[in-house]
Design a protein around this motif. Sequence first.
Motif, PDB file in Angstrom:
ATOM      1  N   ARG A  28       0.975  -1.551  -0.053  1.00 21.39           N
ATOM      2  CA  ARG A  28      -0.397  -0.157  -0.032  1.00 21.39           C
ATOM      3  C   ARG A  28       1.008   1.308  -0.342  1.00 21.39           C
ATOM      4  NH1 ARG A  28      -4.425  -0.878   4.633  1.00 21.39           N
ATOM      5  NH2 ARG A  28      -2.293  -1.345   5.668  1.00 21.39           N
ATOM      6  N   PRO A  29       0.807   1.810  -0.184  1.00 20.44           N
ATOM      7  CA  PRO A  29       0.860   3.569  -0.749  1.00 20.44           C
ATOM      8  C   PRO A  29       1.963   3.878   0.773  1.00 20.44           C
ATOM      9  CG  PRO A  29      -0.947   3.943  -1.617  1.00 20.44           C
ATOM     10  CD  PRO A  29      -1.107   2.358  -1.334  1.00 20.44           C
ATOM     11  N   GLY A  30       3.424   3.325   0.856  1.00 19.16           N
ATOM     12  CA  GLY A  30       4.178   3.567   2.230  1.00 19.16           C
ATOM     13  C   GLY A  30       3.949   2.962   3.476  1.00 19.16           C
ATOM     14  N   LEU A  31       3.152   1.552   3.336  1.00 16.44           N
ATOM     15  CA  LEU A  31       2.702   0.949   4.212  1.00 16.44           C
ATOM     16  C   LEU A  31       2.902  -0.755   3.552  1.00 16.44           C
ATOM     17  CD1 LEU A  31       1.807   0.707   7.269  1.00 16.44           C
ATOM     18  CD2 LEU A  31      -0.025   1.084   6.494  1.00 16.44           C
ATOM     19  N   GLN A  32       3.961  -0.935   4.182  1.00 15.04           N
ATOM     20  CA  GLN A  32       3.999  -2.681   4.170  1.00 15.04           C
ATOM     21  C   GLN A  32       2.530  -3.719   4.767  1.00 15.04           C
ATOM     22  OE1 GLN A  32       8.130  -4.924   4.208  1.00 15.04           O
ATOM     23  NE2 GLN A  32       7.466  -4.613   2.029  1.00 15.04           N
ATOM     24  N   HIS A  33       1.730  -4.301   4.204  1.00 11.73           N
ATOM     25  CA  HIS A  33       0.983  -5.243   5.233  1.00 11.73           C
ATOM     26  C   HIS A  33       1.174  -6.546   5.653  1.00 11.73           C
ATOM     27  CE1 HIS A  33      -2.654  -6.053   7.875  1.00 11.73           C
ATOM     28  NE2 HIS A  33      -3.419  -6.608   7.046  1.00 11.73           N
ATOM     29  N   LYS A  34       1.355  -6.892   6.555  1.00 14.71           N
ATOM     30  CA  LYS A  34       0.822  -9.023   6.003  1.00 14.71           C
ATOM     31  C   LYS A  34      -0.089  -9.747   5.984  1.00 14.71           C
ATOM     32  CE  LYS A  34       5.756  -9.484   7.282  1.00 14.71           C
ATOM     33  NZ  LYS A  34       6.666 -10.449   9.190  1.00 14.71           N
ATOM     34  N   LEU A  35      -0.091 -10.320   5.469  1.00 12.38           N
ATOM     35  CA  LEU A  35      -1.929 -11.063   4.838  1.00 12.38           C
ATOM     36  C   LEU A  35      -1.904 -11.954   6.228  1.00 12.38           C
ATOM     37  CD1 LEU A  35      -2.345 -11.444   1.887  1.00 12.38           C
ATOM     38  CD2 LEU A  35      -3.707  -9.693   3.175  1.00 12.38           C
ATOM     39  N   LEU A  36      -0.452 -12.399   6.838  1.00 16.16           N
ATOM     40  CA  LEU A  36      -0.411 -13.619   7.966  1.00 16.16           C
ATOM     41  C   LEU A  36       1.058 -13.144   8.639  1.00 16.16           C
ATOM     42  CD1 LEU A  36      -1.451 -16.565   8.118  1.00 16.16           C
ATOM     43  CD2 LEU A  36       0.067 -17.313   6.776  1.00 16.16           C
ATOM     44  N   ARG A  37      -0.058 -13.237  10.554  1.00 17.38           N
ATOM     45  CA  ARG A  37       1.449 -12.970  11.291  1.00 17.38           C
ATOM     46  C   ARG A  37       1.845 -13.854  12.111  1.00 17.38           C
ATOM     47  NH1 ARG A  37      -3.855 -10.006  14.096  1.00 17.38           N
ATOM     48  NH2 ARG A  37      -4.748  -8.780  12.071  1.00 17.38           N
ATOM     49  N   LEU A  38       1.330 -14.642  11.373  1.00 14.74           N
ATOM     50  CA  LEU A  38       1.721 -16.227  12.313  1.00 14.74           C
ATOM     51  C   LEU A  38       3.309 -17.076  11.462  1.00 14.74           C
ATOM     52  CD1 LEU A  38      -1.566 -18.584  13.635  1.00 14.74           C
ATOM     53  CD2 LEU A  38       0.315 -16.849  14.778  1.00 14.74           C
ATOM     54  N   PRO A  39       3.675 -17.269  11.327  1.00 17.85           N
ATOM     55  CA  PRO A  39       5.658 -17.810  11.588  1.00 17.85           C
ATOM     56  C   PRO A  39       4.520 -18.896  10.079  1.00 17.85           C
ATOM     57  CG  PRO A  39       5.699 -17.999  13.209  1.00 17.85           C
ATOM     58  CD  PRO A  39       3.827 -17.249  12.944  1.00 17.85           C
ATOM     59  N   LEU A  40       4.930 -18.701   8.764  1.00 17.39           N
ATOM     60  CA  LEU A  40       4.062 -20.233   7.772  1.00 17.39           C
ATOM     61  C   LEU A  40       5.368 -21.235   8.473  1.00 17.39           C
ATOM     62  CD1 LEU A  40       3.883 -18.627   4.253  1.00 17.39           C
ATOM     63  CD2 LEU A  40       1.682 -19.709   6.230  1.00 17.39           C
ATOM     64  N   SER A  41       6.342 -22.073   8.256  1.00 24.81           N
ATOM     65  CA  SER A  41       7.872 -22.273   8.755  1.00 24.81           C
ATOM     66  C   SER A  41       6.570 -23.106  10.730  1.00 24.81           C
ATOM     67  CB  SER A  41       9.181 -22.043   9.235  1.00 24.81           C
ATOM     68  OG  SER A  41       8.741 -20.882  10.081  1.00 24.81           O
ATOM     69  N   ARG A  42       6.001 -22.342  11.205  1.00 24.10           N
ATOM     70  CA  ARG A  42       6.507 -22.877  12.656  1.00 24.10           C
ATOM     71  C   ARG A  42       4.648 -23.751  12.012  1.00 24.10           C
ATOM     72  NH1 ARG A  42       6.600 -22.161  18.047  1.00 24.10           N
ATOM     73  NH2 ARG A  42       8.936 -20.868  17.289  1.00 24.10           N
ATOM     74  N   ILE A  43       3.333 -22.556  11.152  1.00 25.35           N
ATOM     75  CA  ILE A  43       2.432 -23.844  10.969  1.00 25.35           C
ATOM     76  C   ILE A  43       2.454 -25.003  10.396  1.00 25.35           C
ATOM     77  CG2 ILE A  43       0.393 -23.535   9.509  1.00 25.35           C
ATOM     78  CD1 ILE A  43       0.649 -20.620  10.116  1.00 25.35           C
ATOM     79  N   LYS A  44       3.295 -25.041   9.746  1.00 22.07           N
ATOM     80  CA  LYS A  44       4.064 -26.532   8.665  1.00 22.07           C
ATOM     81  C   LYS A  44       5.119 -27.177   9.089  1.00 22.07           C
ATOM     82  CE  LYS A  44       5.793 -27.833   4.666  1.00 22.07           C
ATOM     83  NZ  LYS A  44       6.870 -27.056   2.843  1.00 22.07           N
TER      84      LYS A  44
END
Length: 127
Positions: A28-44
């Motif tokens: 987004r203009p001037g901002l990064q927004h993560k769609l996922l807050r949990l670490p994918l490696s831990r979930i996997k």
Amino acid sequence: MEERESGVGLQQAGESAQSLQPEVEVERPGLQHKLLRLPLSRIKGLMKADPDVSLASQEAVFAIGKATELFVEVIAKDAYSFALRGKRKTIQRKDVDNAVDATDEFAFLEGEKALLQQGATDKIILS
């Protein structure tokens, strides 16, 4: 037609499933927004701890992660409302228990709550 935060229009129901691959970040203009807050490696890692799971695709890991985030968000909001009724800002165990009891969608947690009340599981250790 509604727009997502990234400014791209929503997908039509008939479009291919391949276009629904998860994005990890949205610009987004001037901002990064993560769609996922949990670490994918831990979930996997947690998924692979199940003996019935041998392989987990990146899409499946993302879907489980997103579902987990939404679940935690809903139960936390419900528990917080019980904390506010008790004139507190901090969520306590009894607030989560009250949220589980008050919401039909959380009925599957009833057995877990009984185990925790008996003291059967003091700690859950994740490696």
